[in-house]
Design an enzyme around this catalytic site. Sequence first.
Site: not given
Lengths: 482, 95, 482
Positions: A75, A150, A174
Amino acid sequence: MSKTIRQIQRGLARGEFSSIEITQDYLTAIKAHNPTINCYITITDELALQQAKTADERIAAGQAQALTGVPLAHKDIFCTDGVKTSCGSKMLDNFIAPYNATVIENIEASGAVMLGKTNMDEFAMGSSTENSYYGPAVNPWDHQRVPGGSSGGSAAAVAAGLAPAATGTDTGGSIRQPAALCGITGIKPTYGRVSRYGMIAFGSSLDQGGAFARTAEDCAQLIQTMAGFDPRDSTSIDHPVPNYSETLDGNIKGLRIGLPKEFFADGLDSNIAGVLEAAIDEYRKLGAEIVEVSLPNSKLSVPVYYVVALAECSSNLSRFDGVRFGYRCENPKDLEDLYKRSRGEGFGEEVKRRILLGTYALSAGYYDAYYLKAQQVRRLIKQDFERAFEDVDIIAAPTTPEIAFKLGEKTDDPVSMYLQDIYTLFLNLAGLPGMSIPAGFSQGMPVGLQLIANYFDEARLLNTAHQFQQASDWHLQSAEVK
Amino acid sequence: MTLKTEDVRNIAHLARLQVDDESIERYATDLSNVLVLVEQLNQLDTSGITPMAHPLDATQRLRDDAVNETDLRDKFQNIAPDVKNGLYRVPKVIE
Amino acid sequence: MATWETVIGLEIHAQLATKSKIFSGASTAFGTAPNTQACAVDLGFPGVLPVLNAEVVNMAIKFGVAIDAEITPNSVFARKNYFYPDLPKGYQISQFELPIVGRGQLGISLDEGVSKIIGITRAHLEEDAGKSLHDEFPEQTGVDLNRAGTPLLEIVSEPDMRSAKEAVVYARKIHALVQYLGICDGNMQEGSFRCDANVSVRLKGEEKLGTRAEIKNINSFRFLERAINFEIERQIDLIEDGSKVVQETRLYDADKDETRSMRSKEEANDYRYFPDPDLLPVAVTDDDINRIRASLPELPEQKRQRFIVDLQLSEYDAEVLTSSRETAIYFEKTLAQLPDQAKQIANWILGELSAALNKADINIEQSPISPDGLSNLIARISDNTISGKIAKQVFEAMWQGEGSADSIIEAKGLKQITDTGAIESLIDQVIADNPDQVDQFRAGKEKVLGFFVGQIMKQSKGKANPGQVNQLLREKLNKGRE
């Protein structure tokens, strides 16, 4: 390209393919499909091939470590030395991190190969990846739908076979929510289990790094390398990390699974409820005892979360001021103009909305009514869990109230977007570990089952998930990447 | 609780965020809607409950007083918007 | 005309003398090239985290114990949010609601043996900011963050002082104390010890406090006194002219000897304090406190008492000798050589030496005459090698670097004449040369004795032992009278 970490390790060990070959396969697939899925912000192909070469040499020399030669995606919230770390924001579009996050260091030390940095909601604020400066990632199962957020880029990459596994972060769901919406397995460990050093902060008392993979077995491997005490993070906990893979096969006969009555009531989509009931039945068949528990204060987790997370983020994001790194506006006329325009132009809408709310909640005259009150209710929410875990080993819950929604469907209504996280937020407030595992489909879209364990009981969590995956094949379903 | 545009302007100043006039109305509405949600908290009597700032009841670990950082100025300033003679530069501040 | 009473409270920032910063492993050394001692944590880079320096906590506890304060068992770090270029994170990590040192007190000695207790409200730990350099560039301000993250102990007094002079006595006492404790180097030029003064005036007899102004940027005790006195005048003038004092921050300008309003820091001080989620409560146990208490050096107050009781020094001498750690060290080093000459040593340090230091504008630790050198000189007086008067001459030569007391006495032939024969011949000579004065003495005019002594000392170039001269002279003159 829907290999698991375990399959890659086996192939590498048997010499079926080299790390360079498998890495090249992934890079080729990424080049072909990333333009549609948009799950990567940065593809680190050169670095990946270089790391793969080193990995092959180590394997040849008999020095392979836990993840040697296995390609992974990270990420874009984890700082990677020498590689752009954007956090999904224009603010950091030019930010070449000058250091590695501890998570990245640990994973690198285990020999893994980095394919690239994945797309995400700006500063991890969002539940759909639509708040990315780089445009939304899409759900590999239906390109009209969001992958969740997210960490939507990581989830989409794994679901689309553009990475066997990926790192993510979970501040309010997330990891678990995109894992559920993309039909893969995701784990958020106990707060303090994985170092936050070098992980760009959103809500410091809630943020926790974790992993996405196709299986619980792979999650166990990835978490194994990520977890552990870090002297550079004051909130990292010095607690032994057990061998998570060793206990995966444990029998779950007699395991007590609690179902919070509040979560299987109103507001849950009936198709999803049906899928989850079937999954719970599967656990019954495996010998688990299913009991009802109550988490009466969890209904307040949305307001508590938004006060706490936004207060923390309003302060955490003050360092992005156009002075030492990141975006700076053109020709600032004075200091105030430099601050206001750099931040006004560098941050997207949702980030600004949250900074404003957080600033308001902390400002004079409102601190007690909002922030302090929220922290008090936060304790009540935690106490609910402590009580429940006196009676049960695992709590099972929905991960999301509905299947992946359509792109643009909720962007105009922040409150309805916030309510998407209704089943995931409380976990972060309490600091507990949780997972989402594929449990079936509704309208052709994946549905996730959330499993929650007591503090530092990731081993039991992974074991519970793995046993389900031994008895079902929902996690083996693949989105067809066109 | 409803926020007026003036409130939003004040908060935006505190947070050093430029917000243009057309978005300010929208922020006022959005923020007010979230505050309605937040006001659910008032349903609960929380008197006597210790606020919880951290999920785990841990205490601060201390670091030995040792210098273990080296000078990385060049690396850090390589990505800075405006530096000269080793200093970060901002528009002139009048004190 | 009304009579005014001044009310003063001080906020003192003492930089703690640690090797590394409060939250990072960067060096705290002063005077290095800009930004070479600012690591990622000090620069507020994304994702990095603070970890508290143990020594900082020890030092704060030392101070707390020394002022008889309550030490908070679980003190909390909070974020003070505001934007300024020398504050990299957009917040300062400080302590707000739960400072490490609670209420304590310190006694100060005023003129004529009057003493007073000054309340200390609290002392808390925080990080220093960097430095803004406004004259480096024509259009821009330069920012050097080397100082950012240097540990500070902010010592906040009650508004217990009633004059600039009292404030200075208190500030000096704190200054001495932190140096005695070894927690601060006290260097005011380098900014290691800084004072802010809260000043207000009210009519005598009035209970309510007047509106106060906070004066910043005071970097010497002399300026502290002048700044406060200027401010008192300004406020009285304002009120007597029918205006009002505005609560504000004012800057002391030493060149103009005035205070002026700081426009830039004036705006709404909404600091939005909240507990820093990156740091946990700092636990201090009774054991910690006892261990630190046992390790404390002798404090100024204890030393002062010991000097009075054991060494029989006057209150005044004891007070001045203990007023700075360096003076006390100098005194005690000298005393170690001459354990029974405390009073003599005190006289020399507070007389000749301190006059010479003042004249040269240097501190006692920079004195060209070492404690060993001074004890050598005093020893020569007490063993009658030289007279007190000659000693002053020797002192002067030592100050100029001409050598040790012994070598100067030797080289200059200053050794006292104690040989009776030699003194007698001098006396005989003077008696023979002054028959008139001899007659006067013999006629009963005792005063003439002084004349003879003077003449004899002159003849001996001051080296004749004055006691012996007196005795022998009297004998000889009286002999003739019979």
